[in-house]
Design a protein around this motif. Structure first.
Motif, PDB file in Angstrom:
ATOM      1  N   LYS A  43       0.868  -1.176   0.000  1.00  0.00           N
ATOM      2  CA  LYS A  43       0.000   0.000   0.000  1.00  0.00           C
ATOM      3  C   LYS A  43       0.907   1.228   0.000  1.00  0.00           C
ATOM      4  CE  LYS A  43      -3.075   2.313   3.232  1.00  0.00           C
ATOM      5  NZ  LYS A  43      -3.722   2.188   4.529  1.00  0.00           N
ATOM      6  N   MET A  44       0.633   2.163  -0.883  1.00  0.00           N
ATOM      7  CA  MET A  44       1.422   3.382  -0.944  1.00  0.00           C
ATOM      8  C   MET A  44       0.481   4.577  -0.868  1.00  0.00           C
ATOM      9  SD  MET A  44       4.189   4.691  -3.805  1.00  0.00           S
ATOM     10  CE  MET A  44       3.043   4.803  -5.166  1.00  0.00           C
ATOM     11  N   ASN A  45       0.848   5.538  -0.037  1.00  0.00           N
ATOM     12  CA  ASN A  45       0.075   6.758   0.117  1.00  0.00           C
ATOM     13  C   ASN A  45       1.068   7.924   0.079  1.00  0.00           C
ATOM     14  OD1 ASN A  45      -1.907   8.664   0.741  1.00  0.00           O
ATOM     15  ND2 ASN A  45      -1.643   8.362   2.942  1.00  0.00           N
ATOM     16  N   ILE A  46       1.078   8.663  -1.012  1.00  0.00           N
ATOM     17  CA  ILE A  46       1.993   9.798  -1.149  1.00  0.00           C
ATOM     18  C   ILE A  46       1.173  11.085  -1.055  1.00  0.00           C
ATOM     19  CG2 ILE A  46       3.676  10.972  -2.629  1.00  0.00           C
ATOM     20  CD1 ILE A  46       4.605   8.236  -1.583  1.00  0.00           C
ATOM     21  N   GLN A  47       1.540  11.939  -0.110  1.00  0.00           N
ATOM     22  CA  GLN A  47       0.865  13.214   0.093  1.00  0.00           C
ATOM     23  C   GLN A  47       1.839  14.355  -0.182  1.00  0.00           C
ATOM     24  OE1 GLN A  47      -2.427  13.616   0.882  1.00  0.00           O
ATOM     25  NE2 GLN A  47      -2.610  11.395   0.767  1.00  0.00           N
ATOM     26  N   ASN A  48       1.412  15.357  -0.948  1.00  0.00           N
ATOM     27  CA  ASN A  48       2.209  16.560  -1.239  1.00  0.00           C
ATOM     28  C   ASN A  48       3.589  16.229  -1.820  1.00  0.00           C
ATOM     29  OD1 ASN A  48       0.107  18.173  -0.167  1.00  0.00           O
ATOM     30  ND2 ASN A  48       0.918  17.816   1.899  1.00  0.00           N
ATOM     31  N   SER A  49       3.670  15.190  -2.632  1.00  0.00           N
ATOM     32  CA  SER A  49       4.910  14.762  -3.297  1.00  0.00           C
ATOM     33  C   SER A  49       6.034  14.422  -2.322  1.00  0.00           C
ATOM     34  CB  SER A  49       5.387  15.830  -4.287  1.00  0.00           C
ATOM     35  OG  SER A  49       4.403  16.063  -5.259  1.00  0.00           O
ATOM     36  N   VAL A  50       5.704  14.093  -1.087  1.00  0.00           N
ATOM     37  CA  VAL A  50       6.716  13.723  -0.093  1.00  0.00           C
ATOM     38  C   VAL A  50       6.898  12.207  -0.120  1.00  0.00           C
ATOM     39  CG1 VAL A  50       7.294  13.678   2.373  1.00  0.00           C
ATOM     40  CG2 VAL A  50       6.154  15.679   1.381  1.00  0.00           C
ATOM     41  N   ILE A  51       8.125  11.774  -0.468  1.00  0.00           N
ATOM     42  CA  ILE A  51       8.442  10.349  -0.453  1.00  0.00           C
ATOM     43  C   ILE A  51       8.927  10.019   0.967  1.00  0.00           C
ATOM     44  CG2 ILE A  51       9.905   8.524  -1.400  1.00  0.00           C
ATOM     45  CD1 ILE A  51       8.004   9.640  -3.482  1.00  0.00           C
ATOM     46  N   PRO A  52       8.267   9.102   1.666  1.00  0.00           N
ATOM     47  CA  PRO A  52       8.690   8.771   3.030  1.00  0.00           C
ATOM     48  C   PRO A  52      10.068   8.105   3.038  1.00  0.00           C
ATOM     49  CG  PRO A  52       6.996   7.255   2.285  1.00  0.00           C
ATOM     50  CD  PRO A  52       7.140   8.290   1.216  1.00  0.00           C
ATOM     51  N   SER A  53      10.795   8.276   4.139  1.00  0.00           N
ATOM     52  CA  SER A  53      12.152   7.730   4.172  1.00  0.00           C
ATOM     53  C   SER A  53      12.511   7.010   5.469  1.00  0.00           C
ATOM     54  CB  SER A  53      13.159   8.852   3.937  1.00  0.00           C
ATOM     55  OG  SER A  53      13.030   9.830   4.952  1.00  0.00           O
ATOM     56  N   HIS A  54      11.637   7.020   6.470  1.00  0.00           N
ATOM     57  CA  HIS A  54      11.955   6.339   7.730  1.00  0.00           C
ATOM     58  C   HIS A  54      11.503   4.883   7.643  1.00  0.00           C
ATOM     59  CE1 HIS A  54      12.891   5.866  11.921  1.00  0.00           C
ATOM     60  NE2 HIS A  54      11.754   5.213  12.040  1.00  0.00           N
ATOM     61  N   LEU A  55      12.487   3.967   7.660  1.00  0.00           N
ATOM     62  CA  LEU A  55      12.230   2.538   7.460  1.00  0.00           C
ATOM     63  C   LEU A  55      12.002   1.825   8.786  1.00  0.00           C
ATOM     64  CD1 LEU A  55      12.270   0.077   5.494  1.00  0.00           C
ATOM     65  CD2 LEU A  55      14.732  -0.069   5.956  1.00  0.00           C
ATOM     66  N   GLY A  56      10.979   1.001   8.809  1.00  0.00           N
ATOM     67  CA  GLY A  56      10.716   0.116   9.946  1.00  0.00           C
ATOM     68  C   GLY A  56      10.462  -1.290   9.420  1.00  0.00           C
ATOM     69  N   VAL A  57      11.030  -2.295  10.089  1.00  0.00           N
ATOM     70  CA  VAL A  57      10.871  -3.683   9.645  1.00  0.00           C
ATOM     71  C   VAL A  57      10.530  -4.555  10.846  1.00  0.00           C
ATOM     72  CG1 VAL A  57      11.986  -5.658   8.514  1.00  0.00           C
ATOM     73  CG2 VAL A  57      12.602  -3.338   7.835  1.00  0.00           C
ATOM     74  N   GLN A  58       9.529  -5.392  10.684  1.00  0.00           N
ATOM     75  CA  GLN A  58       9.169  -6.390  11.695  1.00  0.00           C
ATOM     76  C   GLN A  58       9.270  -7.765  11.046  1.00  0.00           C
ATOM     77  OE1 GLN A  58       5.202  -4.993  12.694  1.00  0.00           O
ATOM     78  NE2 GLN A  58       5.957  -4.336  14.695  1.00  0.00           N
ATOM     79  N   ILE A  59       9.880  -8.702  11.769  1.00  0.00           N
ATOM     80  CA  ILE A  59      10.069 -10.051  11.243  1.00  0.00           C
ATOM     81  C   ILE A  59       9.533 -11.058  12.248  1.00  0.00           C
ATOM     82  CG2 ILE A  59      11.734 -11.761  10.413  1.00  0.00           C
ATOM     83  CD1 ILE A  59      13.729  -9.472  10.064  1.00  0.00           C
ATOM     84  N   GLY A  60       8.805 -12.030  11.758  1.00  0.00           N
ATOM     85  CA  GLY A  60       8.365 -13.154  12.571  1.00  0.00           C
ATOM     86  C   GLY A  60       8.557 -14.421  11.761  1.00  0.00           C
ATOM     87  N   SER A  61       8.773 -15.540  12.414  1.00  0.00           N
ATOM     88  CA  SER A  61       8.935 -16.791  11.671  1.00  0.00           C
ATOM     89  C   SER A  61       8.257 -17.924  12.421  1.00  0.00           C
ATOM     90  CB  SER A  61      10.419 -17.091  11.444  1.00  0.00           C
ATOM     91  OG  SER A  61      11.106 -17.155  12.668  1.00  0.00           O
ATOM     92  N   ARG A  62       7.902 -18.939  11.655  1.00  0.00           N
ATOM     93  CA  ARG A  62       7.249 -20.111  12.239  1.00  0.00           C
ATOM     94  C   ARG A  62       7.597 -21.327  11.390  1.00  0.00           C
ATOM     95  NH1 ARG A  62       3.627 -17.161   9.368  1.00  0.00           N
ATOM     96  NH2 ARG A  62       2.187 -18.244   8.005  1.00  0.00           N
ATOM     97  N   VAL A  63       7.425 -22.478  11.967  1.00  0.00           N
ATOM     98  CA  VAL A  63       7.757 -23.704  11.251  1.00  0.00           C
ATOM     99  C   VAL A  63       6.611 -24.696  11.395  1.00  0.00           C
ATOM    100  CG1 VAL A  63       8.986 -24.730  13.210  1.00  0.00           C
ATOM    101  CG2 VAL A  63       9.580 -25.429  10.896  1.00  0.00           C
ATOM    102  N   GLY A  64       6.418 -25.473  10.359  1.00  0.00           N
ATOM    103  CA  GLY A  64       5.379 -26.495  10.369  1.00  0.00           C
ATOM    104  C   GLY A  64       5.804 -27.640   9.469  1.00  0.00           C
ATOM    105  N   ALA A  65       5.027 -28.691   9.469  1.00  0.00           N
ATOM    106  CA  ALA A  65       5.367 -29.861   8.665  1.00  0.00           C
ATOM    107  C   ALA A  65       4.131 -30.388   7.959  1.00  0.00           C
ATOM    108  CB  ALA A  65       5.966 -30.947   9.546  1.00  0.00           C
ATOM    109  N   ASN A  66       4.343 -30.970   6.780  1.00  0.00           N
ATOM    110  CA  ASN A  66       3.289 -31.635   6.030  1.00  0.00           C
ATOM    111  C   ASN A  66       3.736 -33.085   5.879  1.00  0.00           C
ATOM    112  OD1 ASN A  66       1.769 -32.814   3.931  1.00  0.00           O
ATOM    113  ND2 ASN A  66       1.295 -30.786   3.098  1.00  0.00           N
ATOM    114  N   GLU A  67       3.143 -33.965   6.678  1.00  0.00           N
ATOM    115  CA  GLU A  67       3.578 -35.362   6.694  1.00  0.00           C
ATOM    116  C   GLU A  67       3.284 -36.084   5.394  1.00  0.00           C
ATOM    117  OE1 GLU A  67       2.721 -37.581  10.233  1.00  0.00           O
ATOM    118  OE2 GLU A  67       2.930 -35.793  11.480  1.00  0.00           O
TER     119      GLU A  67
END
Length: 177
Positions: A43-67
């Motif tokens: 999703k991108m929302n640009i207001q007044n031609s301002v390109i955002p520059s502050h980066l935030g990253v969240q990571i999660g991981s999980r594991v499962g199996a298919n027998e």
């Protein structure tokens, strides 16, 4: 009806029916088959031609199996937000923002499905960290390509590194679910 005595750790090691399960024992059985992006929303929302520059990253991981398919699936969920500043809410429509959510999946072929539920919390974190480490270059490439397709400068996520102890290091961390 008599209760059998609880097995002590020494008894478990001596019992031939109980196999020790560790991240290392599982990793030794796995053969990486596929890495794929299974879901992606942006999703991108640009207001007044301002390109955002502050980066935030969240990571999660999980594991499962298919027998049935004899595969172990390691999934990494990532949310990337780029806002005007560190206090901006990416859902605030009056401010420029970019939000990318994706799930990458590592598919490992195995001959025998390991008992993932028997992993200790530390070994599960080690396994999830390994899956994140393997999938990260593909996640970085996907985020760069998707932002380039938005006709804005591509976002390059930082590189993750593994320390000698196996922990992920870098400007961002990871969490396991």
């Amino acid at each position: 009806m008599s209760k059998s005595p609880k097995k002590k750790p020494a008894d478990v090691a001596a019992d031939p029916e109980v196999k020790e399960v560790s991240a290392e024992s599982i990793l030794n059985q796995l053969g990486l088959s596929t890495i794929r992006i299974v879901e992606s929303h942006s999703k991108m929302n640009i207001q007044n031609s301002v390109i955002p520059s502050h980066l935030g990253v969240q990571i999660g991981s999980r594991v499962g199996a298919n027998e049935v398919a004899k595969v172990v699936l390691g999934t990494v969920d990532v949310t990337v937000t780029v806002t005007e500043n560190d206090k901006s809410d990416p859902d605030d429509a009056s401010k420029s923002s970019i939000k990318i959510q994706l799930s990458a999946q590592c598919v490992f072929k195995v001959e025998e499905i390991p008992k993932i539920s028997q992993l200790s919390k530390r070994d599960a974190q080690d396994f999830n960290g390994m899956v994140t480490f393997i999938a990260w270059p593909y996640i970085r490439q996907h985020v760069a390509a998707i932002t380039l397709a938005m006709s804005i400068p591509p976002i390059t996520l930082p590189i993750l590194r593994r320390s000698p102890s196996g922990k992920l290091t870098g400007p961002i961390g990871s969490t396991s679910k």
